[in-house]
Design a protein around this motif. Sequence first.
Motif, PDB file in Angstrom:
ATOM      1  N   GLU A   1     -51.767  10.430  44.117  1.00 54.94           N
ATOM      2  CA  GLU A   1     -51.964   8.844  44.144  1.00 54.94           C
ATOM      3  C   GLU A   1     -51.115   8.224  43.156  1.00 54.94           C
ATOM      4  N   ALA A   2     -51.243   8.705  41.899  1.00 51.30           N
ATOM      5  CA  ALA A   2     -50.457   7.946  40.776  1.00 51.30           C
ATOM      6  C   ALA A   2     -49.066   7.948  40.855  1.00 51.30           C
ATOM      7  N   MET A   3     -48.543   9.080  41.452  1.00 51.27           N
ATOM      8  CA  MET A   3     -47.095   9.159  41.567  1.00 51.27           C
ATOM      9  C   MET A   3     -46.750   7.969  42.778  1.00 51.27           C
ATOM     10  N   ARG A   4     -47.660   7.922  43.586  1.00 54.90           N
ATOM     11  CA  ARG A   4     -47.413   6.968  44.835  1.00 54.90           C
ATOM     12  C   ARG A   4     -47.472   5.718  44.487  1.00 54.90           C
ATOM     13  N   ASP A   5     -48.340   5.308  43.480  1.00 57.10           N
ATOM     14  CA  ASP A   5     -48.632   4.014  42.833  1.00 57.10           C
ATOM     15  C   ASP A   5     -47.401   3.433  42.163  1.00 57.10           C
ATOM     16  N   GLN A   6     -47.014   4.668  41.032  1.00 55.65           N
ATOM     17  CA  GLN A   6     -45.819   4.147  40.313  1.00 55.65           C
ATOM     18  C   GLN A   6     -44.692   3.595  41.187  1.00 55.65           C
TER      19      GLN A   6
ATOM     20  N   VAL B   1     -29.224  -7.734  50.751  1.00 54.06           N
ATOM     21  CA  VAL B   1     -30.700  -7.753  50.206  1.00 54.06           C
ATOM     22  C   VAL B   1     -31.081  -6.498  49.897  1.00 54.06           C
ATOM     23  N   ILE B   2     -30.760  -5.222  50.899  1.00 57.82           N
ATOM     24  CA  ILE B   2     -31.361  -4.118  50.847  1.00 57.82           C
ATOM     25  C   ILE B   2     -30.376  -3.465  49.631  1.00 57.82           C
ATOM     26  N   ARG B   3     -29.378  -3.628  49.226  1.00 61.90           N
ATOM     27  CA  ARG B   3     -28.726  -2.976  47.870  1.00 61.90           C
ATOM     28  C   ARG B   3     -29.364  -3.619  47.117  1.00 61.90           C
ATOM     29  N   ALA B   4     -29.646  -5.191  46.845  1.00 61.74           N
ATOM     30  CA  ALA B   4     -30.210  -5.737  45.728  1.00 61.74           C
ATOM     31  C   ALA B   4     -31.915  -5.058  45.650  1.00 61.74           C
ATOM     32  N   ILE B   5     -32.538  -4.942  46.553  1.00 60.84           N
ATOM     33  CA  ILE B   5     -33.837  -4.312  46.612  1.00 60.84           C
ATOM     34  C   ILE B   5     -33.733  -2.709  45.858  1.00 60.84           C
ATOM     35  N   THR B   6     -32.761  -2.027  46.386  1.00 60.51           N
ATOM     36  CA  THR B   6     -32.744  -0.786  45.644  1.00 60.51           C
ATOM     37  C   THR B   6     -32.271  -0.459  44.273  1.00 60.51           C
ATOM     38  N   LYS B   7     -31.474  -1.509  44.042  1.00 60.70           N
ATOM     39  CA  LYS B   7     -30.794  -1.486  42.396  1.00 60.70           C
ATOM     40  C   LYS B   7     -32.083  -2.038  41.830  1.00 60.70           C
ATOM     41  N   CYS B   8     -32.739  -2.912  42.037  1.00 61.65           N
ATOM     42  CA  CYS B   8     -33.869  -3.706  41.269  1.00 61.65           C
ATOM     43  C   CYS B   8     -34.977  -2.464  41.188  1.00 61.65           C
ATOM     44  N   PHE B   9     -35.233  -1.890  42.259  1.00 62.35           N
ATOM     45  CA  PHE B   9     -36.219  -0.642  42.403  1.00 62.35           C
ATOM     46  C   PHE B   9     -35.868   0.218  41.218  1.00 62.35           C
ATOM     47  N   TYR B  10     -34.709   0.649  40.937  1.00 62.24           N
ATOM     48  CA  TYR B  10     -34.247   1.623  40.177  1.00 62.24           C
ATOM     49  C   TYR B  10     -34.280   1.062  38.753  1.00 62.24           C
ATOM     50  N   GLN B  11     -33.946  -0.116  38.623  1.00 65.84           N
ATOM     51  CA  GLN B  11     -33.821  -0.649  37.190  1.00 65.84           C
ATOM     52  C   GLN B  11     -35.412  -0.932  36.686  1.00 65.84           C
ATOM     53  N   LYS B  12     -36.354  -1.250  37.651  1.00 64.16           N
ATOM     54  CA  LYS B  12     -37.734  -1.376  37.331  1.00 64.16           C
ATOM     55  C   LYS B  12     -38.181  -0.068  36.980  1.00 64.16           C
ATOM     56  N   MET B  13     -37.786   1.123  37.518  1.00 61.65           N
ATOM     57  CA  MET B  13     -38.565   2.275  37.142  1.00 61.65           C
ATOM     58  C   MET B  13     -37.967   2.750  35.835  1.00 61.65           C
ATOM     59  N   ALA B  14     -36.713   2.595  35.399  1.00 62.97           N
ATOM     60  CA  ALA B  14     -35.936   2.835  34.252  1.00 62.97           C
ATOM     61  C   ALA B  14     -36.704   2.005  33.192  1.00 62.97           C
ATOM     62  N   SER B  15     -37.048   0.817  33.535  1.00 64.90           N
ATOM     63  CA  SER B  15     -37.412   0.147  32.178  1.00 64.90           C
ATOM     64  C   SER B  15     -38.892  -0.145  32.136  1.00 64.90           C
TER      65      SER B  15
ATOM     66  N   THR C   1     -42.613   1.412  31.319  1.00 66.49           N
ATOM     67  CA  THR C   1     -43.446   2.463  30.536  1.00 66.49           C
ATOM     68  C   THR C   1     -44.414   2.983  31.624  1.00 66.49           C
ATOM     69  N   GLU C   2     -44.716   2.140  32.601  1.00 62.24           N
ATOM     70  CA  GLU C   2     -45.831   2.591  33.578  1.00 62.24           C
ATOM     71  C   GLU C   2     -45.302   3.705  34.658  1.00 62.24           C
ATOM     72  N   THR C   3     -43.723   3.916  34.595  1.00 59.49           N
ATOM     73  CA  THR C   3     -43.130   4.813  35.703  1.00 59.49           C
ATOM     74  C   THR C   3     -42.481   6.041  35.109  1.00 59.49           C
ATOM     75  N   THR C   4     -42.859   6.349  33.874  1.00 60.45           N
ATOM     76  CA  THR C   4     -42.099   7.209  33.178  1.00 60.45           C
ATOM     77  C   THR C   4     -42.085   8.671  33.875  1.00 60.45           C
ATOM     78  N   THR C   5     -43.360   8.970  34.551  1.00 55.09           N
ATOM     79  CA  THR C   5     -43.545  10.245  35.203  1.00 55.09           C
ATOM     80  C   THR C   5     -42.556  10.022  36.407  1.00 55.09           C
ATOM     81  N   LEU C   6     -42.521   9.197  37.141  1.00 57.47           N
ATOM     82  CA  LEU C   6     -41.733   8.715  38.454  1.00 57.47           C
ATOM     83  C   LEU C   6     -40.134   9.088  37.965  1.00 57.47           C
ATOM     84  N   LEU C   7     -39.833   8.344  36.988  1.00 58.10           N
ATOM     85  CA  LEU C   7     -38.539   8.449  36.570  1.00 58.10           C
ATOM     86  C   LEU C   7     -38.072   9.841  36.281  1.00 58.10           C
ATOM     87  N   ALA C   8     -38.811  10.736  35.760  1.00 60.33           N
ATOM     88  CA  ALA C   8     -38.797  12.042  35.131  1.00 60.33           C
ATOM     89  C   ALA C   8     -38.360  13.105  36.422  1.00 60.33           C
ATOM     90  N   ILE C   9     -38.988  12.694  37.648  1.00 60.67           N
ATOM     91  CA  ILE C   9     -38.629  13.625  38.693  1.00 60.67           C
ATOM     92  C   ILE C   9     -37.410  13.380  39.340  1.00 60.67           C
TER      93      ILE C   9
END
Length: 144
Positions: free
Chosen positions: A103-108, A33-47, A49-57
């Motif tokens: 706060e914006a980065m935390r929220d992303q 489950v933890i592997r699935a959470i981390t994979k899902c987390f990064y897939q969501k970040m990469a896909s 538009t709300e997280t482009t700033t987060l992905l860039a770092i």
Amino acid sequence: MNWLKKIFSKHTPQDDRDPSQSNAYDLIGGEKVIRAITKCFYQKMASSTETTTLLAIHRAPIAESEQKLFEFLSGWLGGPQLYQQKYGHPALRARHMHVDIDEAMRDQWLFCMKFAIEDNIKKPEHRATIFEAISTLADHIRNQ
């Protein structure tokens, strides 16, 4: 870990685990489950538009960040202390000081984590407890 200990009182010690921690790791499904959470987390970040700033770092390859998050969450949730064994104490705030986290980065970050938790943890009470705790942690890492 006191917040988890209060919620998940059952305990199953293992050689590479801290016996003072809860077994939230086991209750939510352990490594799988933890592997699935981390994979899902990064897939969501990469896909998203709300997280482009987060992905860039995040440095490439993203698989390294995914593995580190998996290792951290493993120990943080009461499982094997993989991150600590490799890198020492997480010291999350210090390790993230090179990045402006407002706060914006935390929220992303929380946007992606909430999605991953909801998508991979079955019991609503476990989702809510873990998200509340990780929200507190994410806020602590803010440095702006």
